[in-house]
Structures are given as C-alpha cells and as structure tokens.
Design a protein around this motif. Structure first.
Motif, PDB file in Angstrom:
ATOM      1  N   ARG A  28       2.547  -2.559  34.374  1.00 46.69           N
ATOM      2  CA  ARG A  28       3.213  -3.760  33.911  1.00 46.69           C
ATOM      3  C   ARG A  28       2.113  -4.520  32.935  1.00 46.69           C
ATOM      4  O   ARG A  28       2.812  -4.899  31.891  1.00 46.69           O
ATOM      5  N   ILE A  29       0.952  -4.347  33.320  1.00 49.56           N
ATOM      6  CA  ILE A  29       0.038  -4.929  32.140  1.00 49.56           C
ATOM      7  C   ILE A  29      -0.194  -4.120  31.164  1.00 49.56           C
ATOM      8  O   ILE A  29      -0.253  -4.564  30.004  1.00 49.56           O
ATOM      9  N   ARG A  30      -0.028  -2.741  31.161  1.00 51.54           N
ATOM     10  CA  ARG A  30      -0.042  -1.929  29.890  1.00 51.54           C
ATOM     11  C   ARG A  30       0.984  -2.136  29.269  1.00 51.54           C
ATOM     12  O   ARG A  30       0.741  -2.018  27.848  1.00 51.54           O
ATOM     13  N   HIS A  31       2.201  -2.181  29.678  1.00 56.09           N
ATOM     14  CA  HIS A  31       3.367  -2.466  28.956  1.00 56.09           C
ATOM     15  C   HIS A  31       3.385  -3.728  28.182  1.00 56.09           C
ATOM     16  O   HIS A  31       3.724  -3.873  26.997  1.00 56.09           O
ATOM     17  N   PHE A  32       2.712  -4.588  28.805  1.00 55.03           N
ATOM     18  CA  PHE A  32       2.550  -6.072  28.031  1.00 55.03           C
ATOM     19  C   PHE A  32       1.629  -5.649  26.776  1.00 55.03           C
ATOM     20  O   PHE A  32       1.652  -6.158  25.587  1.00 55.03           O
ATOM     21  N   LEU A  33       0.508  -5.011  26.930  1.00 51.77           N
ATOM     22  CA  LEU A  33      -0.608  -4.926  26.175  1.00 51.77           C
ATOM     23  C   LEU A  33      -0.131  -4.215  24.909  1.00 51.77           C
ATOM     24  O   LEU A  33      -0.957  -4.223  23.776  1.00 51.77           O
ATOM     25  N   GLU A  34       0.626  -3.246  25.067  1.00 48.30           N
ATOM     26  CA  GLU A  34       1.252  -2.352  24.069  1.00 48.30           C
ATOM     27  C   GLU A  34       2.129  -3.181  23.045  1.00 48.30           C
ATOM     28  O   GLU A  34       2.512  -2.491  22.238  1.00 48.30           O
ATOM     29  N   ARG A  35       2.467  -4.421  23.084  1.00 45.80           N
ATOM     30  CA  ARG A  35       3.413  -5.339  22.519  1.00 45.80           C
ATOM     31  C   ARG A  35       4.303  -4.596  21.903  1.00 45.80           C
ATOM     32  O   ARG A  35       4.838  -4.504  21.022  1.00 45.80           O
ATOM     33  N   ARG A  36       5.186  -3.967  23.023  1.00 44.23           N
ATOM     34  CA  ARG A  36       6.566  -3.255  22.781  1.00 44.23           C
ATOM     35  C   ARG A  36       7.734  -4.133  21.946  1.00 44.23           C
ATOM     36  O   ARG A  36       7.529  -5.328  22.372  1.00 44.23           O
ATOM     37  N   GLU A  37       8.458  -3.646  21.433  1.00 44.88           N
ATOM     38  CA  GLU A  37       9.531  -4.327  20.554  1.00 44.88           C
ATOM     39  C   GLU A  37      10.732  -4.736  21.567  1.00 44.88           C
ATOM     40  O   GLU A  37      11.062  -5.716  21.533  1.00 44.88           O
ATOM     41  N   ARG A  38      10.843  -3.892  22.509  1.00 42.96           N
ATOM     42  CA  ARG A  38      11.666  -4.153  23.588  1.00 42.96           C
ATOM     43  C   ARG A  38      10.957  -3.988  25.021  1.00 42.96           C
ATOM     44  O   ARG A  38      10.067  -3.334  25.251  1.00 42.96           O
ATOM     45  N   PRO A  39      11.665  -4.648  25.857  1.00 49.75           N
ATOM     46  CA  PRO A  39      11.089  -4.540  27.514  1.00 49.75           C
ATOM     47  C   PRO A  39      10.979  -3.152  28.127  1.00 49.75           C
ATOM     48  O   PRO A  39      11.953  -2.494  27.582  1.00 49.75           O
ATOM     49  N   TYR A  40      10.306  -3.093  28.885  1.00 48.82           N
ATOM     50  CA  TYR A  40      10.373  -1.543  29.673  1.00 48.82           C
ATOM     51  C   TYR A  40      11.523  -1.702  30.584  1.00 48.82           C
ATOM     52  O   TYR A  40      11.627  -2.784  31.312  1.00 48.82           O
ATOM     53  N   LEU A  41      12.308  -0.775  30.745  1.00 48.86           N
ATOM     54  CA  LEU A  41      13.436  -0.825  31.524  1.00 48.86           C
ATOM     55  C   LEU A  41      13.245   0.329  32.471  1.00 48.86           C
ATOM     56  O   LEU A  41      13.508   1.571  32.210  1.00 48.86           O
ATOM     57  N   GLY A  42      12.907   0.076  33.666  1.00 51.73           N
ATOM     58  CA  GLY A  42      12.634   1.438  34.616  1.00 51.73           C
ATOM     59  C   GLY A  42      12.573   0.634  36.189  1.00 51.73           C
ATOM     60  O   GLY A  42      12.959  -0.430  36.439  1.00 51.73           O
TER      61      GLY A  42
ATOM     62  N   LEU B  77       9.605 -11.213  28.253  1.00 52.99           N
ATOM     63  CA  LEU B  77       9.867 -10.216  29.042  1.00 52.99           C
ATOM     64  C   LEU B  77       9.204  -9.076  28.917  1.00 52.99           C
ATOM     65  O   LEU B  77       9.398  -8.378  27.984  1.00 52.99           O
ATOM     66  N   ALA B  78       8.405  -8.762  29.805  1.00 56.43           N
ATOM     67  CA  ALA B  78       7.560  -7.344  29.901  1.00 56.43           C
ATOM     68  C   ALA B  78       8.377  -6.344  30.312  1.00 56.43           C
ATOM     69  O   ALA B  78       8.262  -5.222  29.726  1.00 56.43           O
ATOM     70  N   GLY B  79       9.384  -6.381  31.388  1.00 58.11           N
ATOM     71  CA  GLY B  79       9.951  -5.169  31.877  1.00 58.11           C
ATOM     72  C   GLY B  79      10.719  -5.543  33.096  1.00 58.11           C
ATOM     73  O   GLY B  79      10.167  -6.532  33.623  1.00 58.11           O
ATOM     74  N   THR B  80      11.462  -4.252  33.410  1.00 55.10           N
ATOM     75  CA  THR B  80      11.969  -4.312  34.748  1.00 55.10           C
ATOM     76  C   THR B  80      11.366  -3.299  35.550  1.00 55.10           C
ATOM     77  O   THR B  80      11.168  -2.003  34.891  1.00 55.10           O
ATOM     78  N   TYR B  81      11.139  -3.425  36.842  1.00 54.68           N
ATOM     79  CA  TYR B  81      10.550  -2.403  37.688  1.00 54.68           C
ATOM     80  C   TYR B  81      11.300  -2.093  38.687  1.00 54.68           C
ATOM     81  O   TYR B  81      11.151  -3.147  39.690  1.00 54.68           O
ATOM     82  N   THR B  82      12.037  -1.009  38.987  1.00 54.09           N
ATOM     83  CA  THR B  82      12.914  -0.775  40.111  1.00 54.09           C
ATOM     84  C   THR B  82      12.999   0.478  40.576  1.00 54.09           C
ATOM     85  O   THR B  82      13.730   0.913  41.220  1.00 54.09           O
TER      86      THR B  82
END
Length: 158
Positions: free
Chosen positions: A144-158, A80-85
């Motif tokens: 979304r792509i940036r969050h993926f490329l940052e290899r975050r430990e946790r998904p972006y929640l926004g 999961l890369a993140g949620t975008y709301t």
C-alpha cells in the motif's frame, strides 16, 4: 487485553475465513513527505492506521475515524491509493475470528489533533519514505505504501 493476530498470505495452512470485513486505511503524510505509521500491539508490526467499517460509517469516514482513534490526528481524505481485496490474505485473531479483509486505502492530510498512542498501538511515528523498509511490517502494508509512493496516475485495483 489486546487480541493477538496472525496474517496469512498465499498460505495453504491458513484457516478458513469465518467473516468478511470491509476496512479502510490511510496513508497520512506531513509537510515533509513523511508517512505516519503505528506499531500495532496485536502483532508488534508497523502499519498504516486503519480498521473496520461500522454500519454508520462511509468508507472515507471509516479512514478518518480510525486515524483519529488510533493516532489522535484529525485528517481529511485527499485521494485513493488503492483497493486491496486479495482472497488468499486471511487474518486470524486469538478470539477465533478469521477474517478475509477488503481494504480501501486512502491518502490523507492531517489538519489538527495531536499524536497520541491508543490502546491499539505501542508507538506512532512519521517516517521518511527511505526508512520505511527498515521497519518490521507485513508485506501487504508495504504494498500500500509503495503504491502511494509511486505517485500512480490511477489507484491500484486489486
């Protein structure tokens, strides 16, 4: 004919939404770390494959189905890369729909199928991460792509 779309983000001139759509997108990568992008016919911008959830779908299943429909590739969800709301991101279509979209962006790996342009895209391409910034793209897709490329430990929640 493809319905045209216009995206509004923090725009006081944006029309009021008349629908809420749950959607899924996917960052699909190949063995070289390139990201699969499609050039959309409805706005001529590059984007991740994705689309609205149907009543018979799960959210990960939506991402898998949309990638298949839009690119011809069979994928498996890997994360999961993140949620975008964001409530002030509104998409207006020429058919009168004005949607507020809730998007969950997954990560995925292709395991089959073959790249095939759909009626929703004019071009498909695996793009090196350092070349993505050169393509015309809505900033919500870049996020979304940036969050993926940052290899975050946790998904972006926004």
């Amino acid at each position: 004919m493809t319905t045209a779309r216009t995206e509004y983000y923090d725009d006081p001139e944006a029309p009021e939404p008349n629908s809420l759509v749950v959607a899924a997108s996917a960052v699909v990568t190949d063995g070289e770390g390139r990201v699969l992008l499609q050039r959309r016919r409805d706005n001529d911008l590059w984007a991740l494959p994705g689309g609205g959830m149907e009543m018979t779908d799960s959210l990960p299943g939506t991402a898998v189905r949309e990638v298949k429909e839009e690119t011809g590739l069979d994928v498996e969800i890997t994360g999961l890369a993140g949620t975008y709301t964001y409530p002030r991101h509104v998409i207006a279509y020429s058919d009168g729909e004005v949607r507020r979209q809730f998007n969950v962006c997954f990560t995925a790996r292709a395991f089959g199928g073959r790249l095939e342009i759909s009626d929703e895209s004019s071009e498909l391409r695996f793009v090196q991460p350092d070349q993505i910034g050169l393509l015309p793209m809505h900033h919500t897709q870049r996020l979304r792509i940036r969050h993926f490329l940052e290899r975050r430990e946790r998904p972006y929640l926004g």
